[in-house]
Design a protein around this motif. Structure first.
Motif, PDB file in Angstrom:
ATOM      1  N   GLN A 149      -1.391  -1.511 -11.480  1.00 28.01           N
ATOM      2  CA  GLN A 149      -1.249  -1.257 -12.909  1.00 28.01           C
ATOM      3  C   GLN A 149      -0.039  -0.365 -13.186  1.00 28.01           C
ATOM      4  N   GLY A 150       0.290   0.505 -12.229  1.00 30.56           N
ATOM      5  CA  GLY A 150       1.479   1.344 -12.366  1.00 30.56           C
ATOM      6  C   GLY A 150       2.755   0.530 -12.334  1.00 30.56           C
ATOM      7  N   PHE A 151       2.721  -0.618 -11.674  1.00 33.52           N
ATOM      8  CA  PHE A 151       3.857  -1.536 -11.645  1.00 33.52           C
ATOM      9  C   PHE A 151       3.776  -2.564 -12.783  1.00 33.52           C
ATOM     10  N   ASN A 152       2.920  -2.284 -13.745  1.00 32.46           N
ATOM     11  CA  ASN A 152       2.797  -3.107 -14.956  1.00 32.46           C
ATOM     12  C   ASN A 152       2.324  -4.530 -14.661  1.00 32.46           C
ATOM     13  N   THR A 153       1.464  -4.665 -13.650  1.00 33.62           N
ATOM     14  CA  THR A 153       0.848  -5.959 -13.412  1.00 33.62           C
ATOM     15  C   THR A 153      -0.662  -5.764 -13.285  1.00 33.62           C
ATOM     16  N   THR A 154      -1.392  -6.478 -14.108  1.00 27.37           N
ATOM     17  CA  THR A 154      -2.854  -6.354 -14.101  1.00 27.37           C
ATOM     18  C   THR A 154      -3.526  -7.533 -13.397  1.00 27.37           C
ATOM     19  N   ILE A 155      -2.719  -8.461 -12.863  1.00 24.17           N
ATOM     20  CA  ILE A 155      -3.293  -9.662 -12.230  1.00 24.17           C
ATOM     21  C   ILE A 155      -4.158  -9.316 -11.011  1.00 24.17           C
ATOM     22  N   PRO A 156      -3.682  -8.466 -10.073  1.00 22.47           N
ATOM     23  CA  PRO A 156      -4.545  -8.130  -8.931  1.00 22.47           C
ATOM     24  C   PRO A 156      -5.864  -7.481  -9.361  1.00 22.47           C
ATOM     25  N   THR A 157      -5.797  -6.586 -10.339  1.00 23.48           N
ATOM     26  CA  THR A 157      -7.020  -5.959 -10.852  1.00 23.48           C
ATOM     27  C   THR A 157      -7.940  -7.011 -11.456  1.00 23.48           C
ATOM     28  N   ALA A 158      -7.357  -7.897 -12.243  1.00 24.46           N
ATOM     29  CA  ALA A 158      -8.146  -8.936 -12.913  1.00 24.46           C
ATOM     30  C   ALA A 158      -8.819  -9.857 -11.898  1.00 24.46           C
ATOM     31  N   ILE A 204     -11.996  -6.253  -0.688  1.00 23.44           N
ATOM     32  CA  ILE A 204     -11.374  -7.166   0.289  1.00 23.44           C
ATOM     33  C   ILE A 204     -10.332  -8.044  -0.406  1.00 23.44           C
ATOM     34  N   THR A 205     -10.644  -8.502  -1.610  1.00 28.26           N
ATOM     35  CA  THR A 205      -9.718  -9.358  -2.360  1.00 28.26           C
ATOM     36  C   THR A 205      -8.412  -8.648  -2.668  1.00 28.26           C
ATOM     37  N   ILE A 206      -8.501  -7.421  -3.166  1.00 26.69           N
ATOM     38  CA  ILE A 206      -7.279  -6.723  -3.563  1.00 26.69           C
ATOM     39  C   ILE A 206      -6.465  -6.266  -2.348  1.00 26.69           C
ATOM     40  N   VAL A 207      -7.142  -6.009  -1.221  1.00 27.65           N
ATOM     41  CA  VAL A 207      -6.419  -5.679   0.013  1.00 27.65           C
ATOM     42  C   VAL A 207      -5.649  -6.901   0.511  1.00 27.65           C
ATOM     43  N   ILE A 208      -6.286  -8.074   0.438  1.00 27.73           N
ATOM     44  CA  ILE A 208      -5.597  -9.322   0.821  1.00 27.73           C
ATOM     45  C   ILE A 208      -4.382  -9.549  -0.075  1.00 27.73           C
ATOM     46  N   ILE A 209      -4.538  -9.300  -1.373  1.00 29.20           N
ATOM     47  CA  ILE A 209      -3.405  -9.453  -2.311  1.00 29.20           C
ATOM     48  C   ILE A 209      -2.282  -8.497  -1.929  1.00 29.20           C
ATOM     49  N   SER A 210      -2.633  -7.286  -1.480  1.00 27.85           N
ATOM     50  CA  SER A 210      -1.596  -6.318  -1.101  1.00 27.85           C
ATOM     51  C   SER A 210      -0.781  -6.804   0.094  1.00 27.85           C
ATOM     52  N   PHE A 211      -1.433  -7.503   1.033  1.00 28.53           N
ATOM     53  CA  PHE A 211      -0.712  -8.063   2.179  1.00 28.53           C
ATOM     54  C   PHE A 211       0.184  -9.225   1.746  1.00 28.53           C
ATOM     55  N   ILE A 212      -0.328 -10.044   0.834  1.00 28.10           N
ATOM     56  CA  ILE A 212       0.441 -11.197   0.344  1.00 28.10           C
ATOM     57  C   ILE A 212       1.691 -10.755  -0.412  1.00 28.10           C
ATOM     58  N   THR A 213       1.566  -9.677  -1.193  1.00 26.74           N
ATOM     59  CA  THR A 213       2.681  -9.227  -2.047  1.00 26.74           C
ATOM     60  C   THR A 213       3.567  -8.173  -1.369  1.00 26.74           C
ATOM     61  N   LYS A 214       3.291  -7.862  -0.113  1.00 25.13           N
ATOM     62  CA  LYS A 214       4.001  -6.776   0.563  1.00 25.13           C
ATOM     63  C   LYS A 214       5.510  -7.003   0.606  1.00 25.13           C
ATOM     64  N   LYS A 215       5.939  -8.222   0.902  1.00 24.02           N
ATOM     65  CA  LYS A 215       7.374  -8.511   0.985  1.00 24.02           C
ATOM     66  C   LYS A 215       8.064  -8.329  -0.362  1.00 24.02           C
ATOM     67  N   SER A 216       7.413  -8.786  -1.411  1.00 24.75           N
ATOM     68  CA  SER A 216       7.998  -8.663  -2.753  1.00 24.75           C
ATOM     69  C   SER A 216       8.208  -7.204  -3.122  1.00 24.75           C
ATOM     70  N   TYR A 217       7.226  -6.369  -2.811  1.00 24.68           N
ATOM     71  CA  TYR A 217       7.352  -4.952  -3.154  1.00 24.68           C
ATOM     72  C   TYR A 217       8.353  -4.244  -2.250  1.00 24.68           C
ATOM     73  N   ASN A 218       8.471  -4.681  -0.991  1.00 29.47           N
ATOM     74  CA  ASN A 218       9.490  -4.104  -0.109  1.00 29.47           C
ATOM     75  C   ASN A 218      10.893  -4.351  -0.657  1.00 29.47           C
ATOM     76  N   ALA A 219      11.080  -5.525  -1.277  1.00 30.12           N
ATOM     77  CA  ALA A 219      12.373  -5.840  -1.895  1.00 30.12           C
ATOM     78  C   ALA A 219      12.653  -4.906  -3.068  1.00 30.12           C
ATOM     79  N   ILE A 220      11.610  -4.574  -3.810  1.00 30.51           N
ATOM     80  CA  ILE A 220      11.769  -3.640  -4.940  1.00 30.51           C
ATOM     81  C   ILE A 220      12.097  -2.247  -4.418  1.00 30.51           C
ATOM     82  N   PHE A 221      11.412  -1.836  -3.355  1.00 30.96           N
ATOM     83  CA  PHE A 221      11.629  -0.500  -2.804  1.00 30.96           C
ATOM     84  C   PHE A 221      13.057  -0.339  -2.264  1.00 30.96           C
ATOM     85  N   ALA A 222      13.662  -1.455  -1.839  1.00 32.84           N
ATOM     86  CA  ALA A 222      15.037  -1.409  -1.317  1.00 32.84           C
ATOM     87  C   ALA A 222      16.031  -1.010  -2.399  1.00 32.84           C
ATOM     88  N   GLU A 223      15.626  -1.149  -3.667  1.00 37.31           N
ATOM     89  CA  GLU A 223      16.507  -0.799  -4.785  1.00 37.31           C
ATOM     90  C   GLU A 223      16.356   0.656  -5.216  1.00 37.31           C
TER      91      GLU A 223
END
Length: 538
Positions: A149-158, A204-223
């Motif tokens: 939610q801090g990254f302005n996405t509510t989809i994982p929470t939903a 378990i669902t949101i932890v799985i989502i965190s693994f799936i989205t890890k690469k995308s967020y790593n790209a953001i962190f590089a900035e």
């Protein structure tokens, strides 16, 4: 102007996602609470709710303020490009939440008997023990939800909320059915066991989502822009508690009102001399299992708006974008009232019919719903105001106002519940008083903090007029159809569908829909074009 619209659009889209998920969750909740109530009855509901409200209080103390606090802290860092600090906030918060969750779980499990006696519901011991592990699970899950939610996405929470409720619905009914043969107390405990299983599935669902989205967020962190001080764990923990404690306090006060009701309903009904302990359980079951369950359904949308508005407004404050702040405040208030006012009127006029439809085995309690439906408006208003005030940094204000509301509730409960002719309806009346006080105080605080001019005609007057027309129309149609076809289920469903159509048409004829609000919604341009065609929008 274009940037403000774009940011506001993003906020509304995230709110819509969370609102849709919240509605699905609530509907799934009905999917299991209806058969559960028809199995364990109002008496079982009383036992179930007593344990559940104690659990909710511990959940609030351990973690419920964390998603809001974490999302606020992370959104501020993301807006400033400080991604290293955002990641550190997540890691530190995970340790803090896990520790608080373990403490809460231990107190609930090992202190179940004493807690049950303390609130005057000794039969709820097994529900408390079955719910204890859920405190820890939800504490950990709250950190992941706050992160996204801090990254302005509510989809994982939903997504996690929906998965959580699917498992909750199935196992609550199944385990209640299995354990009911061992007594009503065990049947109620079986119903609460599903809560823990659902929470685990959500985590378990949101932890799985965190693994799936890890690469995308790593790209953001590089900035990461760099050139700023990286916060220490001590600094983050201090800020986390400083941000979360007022949020937790405000939420805990509202939870305390449920515990106050639980204790005072039992004690004051006994003081009246007109009700046995079992009858008190039944009346309390009607209050919590029907009135509270139904009236909080539409409020889930305002809760979703509040969840989405907090990090968005916090980000706008960090960027000093006052125009965006005021636009989001207006949008939130209008959408909240357009949903909650017709829900309150409709639920009030069709109270008995709705209970007969949902709970054919135990339809009692319609008077509670008819009297208390108005609380939907003030609770929804208070929820959205709380989210806005927290977002603009006034985190202590909603907590203080909630406390004042609770103080108003206690003497009303004490006097009214003990009057045999009023009995548990006194708790409903005091709840209305509590929420009115909270909503008005929050509104005054919001006015002082932002200087915004509220458009009460579009926020309140037009939705109220359209809702009154709707209420008269749907009740009249129900009676007309029932005279010809005496089937409550068919007549109620038709009346509800008719009510929705009447409200939308009436509000459109009053030009109650705002162009700037509709433009932010999915298919908003088509809605605007349709209204323009009939000259129903300015």
């Amino acid at each position: 102007m274009g940037k403000t619209k774009k940011k506001n659009s993003s906020f509304v889209k995230q709110a819509v996602i969370l609102a849709v998920a919240s509605m699905i969750v609530r509907l799934l909740g009905f999917a299991y609470r209806v058969p559960l109530t028809n199995m364990i009855g109002d008496e079982g509901n009383g036992i179930y709710s007593a344990g559940y409200y104690i659990y909710t209080f511990f959940l609030i103390l351990s973690s419920s303020g964390l998603p809001a606090a974490i999302s606020k802290m992370i959104s501020e860092k993301v807006a400033l490009g400080e991604y290293k600090n955002a990641r550190r906030i997540f890691k530190v918060s995970l340790c803090v939440a896990g520790t608080l969750g373990i403490i809460g779980m231990a107190i609930m499990f090992f202190g179940a008997e004493r807690l049950a006696l303390l609130v005057g519901s000794p039969r709820s011991v097994y529900t408390l023990m079955s719910l204890a592990p859920t405190v820890f699970i939800c504490a950990v899950m709250s950190v992941y939800r706050g992160w996204y939610q801090g990254f302005n996405t509510t989809i994982p929470t939903a997504v996690s909320q929906v998965v959580e409720q699917i498992f909750n619905a199935f196992f609550s009914v199944y385990l209640a059915w299995v354990l009911l043969g061992y007594g009503i107390e065990m049947g109620a405990a079986g119903g609460t066991m599903g809560t823990g299983i659902g929470a685990l599935a959500g985590l378990i669902t949101i932890v799985i989502i965190s693994f799936i989205t890890k690469k995308s967020y790593n790209a953001i962190f590089a900035e990461d822009k760099g050139g700023y001080a990286v916060e220490t764990a001590k600094q983050i923990t201090g800020r986390l508690f400083k941000t979360a404690i007022p949020i937790i306090t405000g939420t805990a006060v509202f939870s305390m009102t449920n515990l106050i009701d639980m204790k005072m309903v039992m004690v004051r009904l006994a003081a009246s001399g007109a009700f046995t302990s079992r009858e008190a359980d039944i009346l309390y079951g009607q209050l919590t299992g029907k009135y509270v369950t139904l009236t909080t359904l539409p409020v889930s949308i305002s809760t979703a708006l509040a969840t989405a508005v907090l990090p968005n407004i916090a980000a706008s404050i960090a960027l000093k974008d006052q125009k965006a702040v005021k636009a989001k405040v207006n949008t939130s208030l209008r959408l909240t009232m357009i949903i909650s006012i017709p829900a309150a009127i409709g639920m009030g006029v069709l109270a008995n019919q709705i209970l007969q439809l949902l709970y054919p085995n135990y339809p009692e309690g319609g008077e509670l719903l008819a009297i208390g439906a108005i609380s939907i408006i003030f609770l929804a208003l208070s929820q959205i105001e709380t989210g806005i005030l927290q977002g603009i940094g006034k985190v202590y204000v909603p907590a203080v106002n909630a406390l004042i509301g609770a103080i108003v509730k206690i003497p009303l409960n004490y006097v009214l519940i003990a009057i045999p002719s009023i009995n548990v309806k006194g708790a409903v009346i005091s709840t209305i008083g509590c929420y009115i006080v909270c909503a008005l105080l929050n509104l005054l605080a919001l006015k002082r903090a932002t200087g915004i001019k509220f458009d009460f005609v579009s926020i309140l007057l037009k939705p109220i007029l359209a809702s009154l027309i709707m209420g008269v129309g749907c009740l009249g149609l129900y009676k007309l159809i029932y005279a010809v076809l005496p089937s409550n289920s068919i007549c109620t469903i038709i009346a509800i569908i008719f009510a929705i159509i009447v409200f939308v048409v009436a509000l459109a004829l009053m030009k109650g829909f705002k162009r700037e609000d509709l433009a932010l919604l999915p298919m908003g341009s088509k809605l605007i074009a349709t209204l323009e065609k009939f000259k129903l929008i300015d």
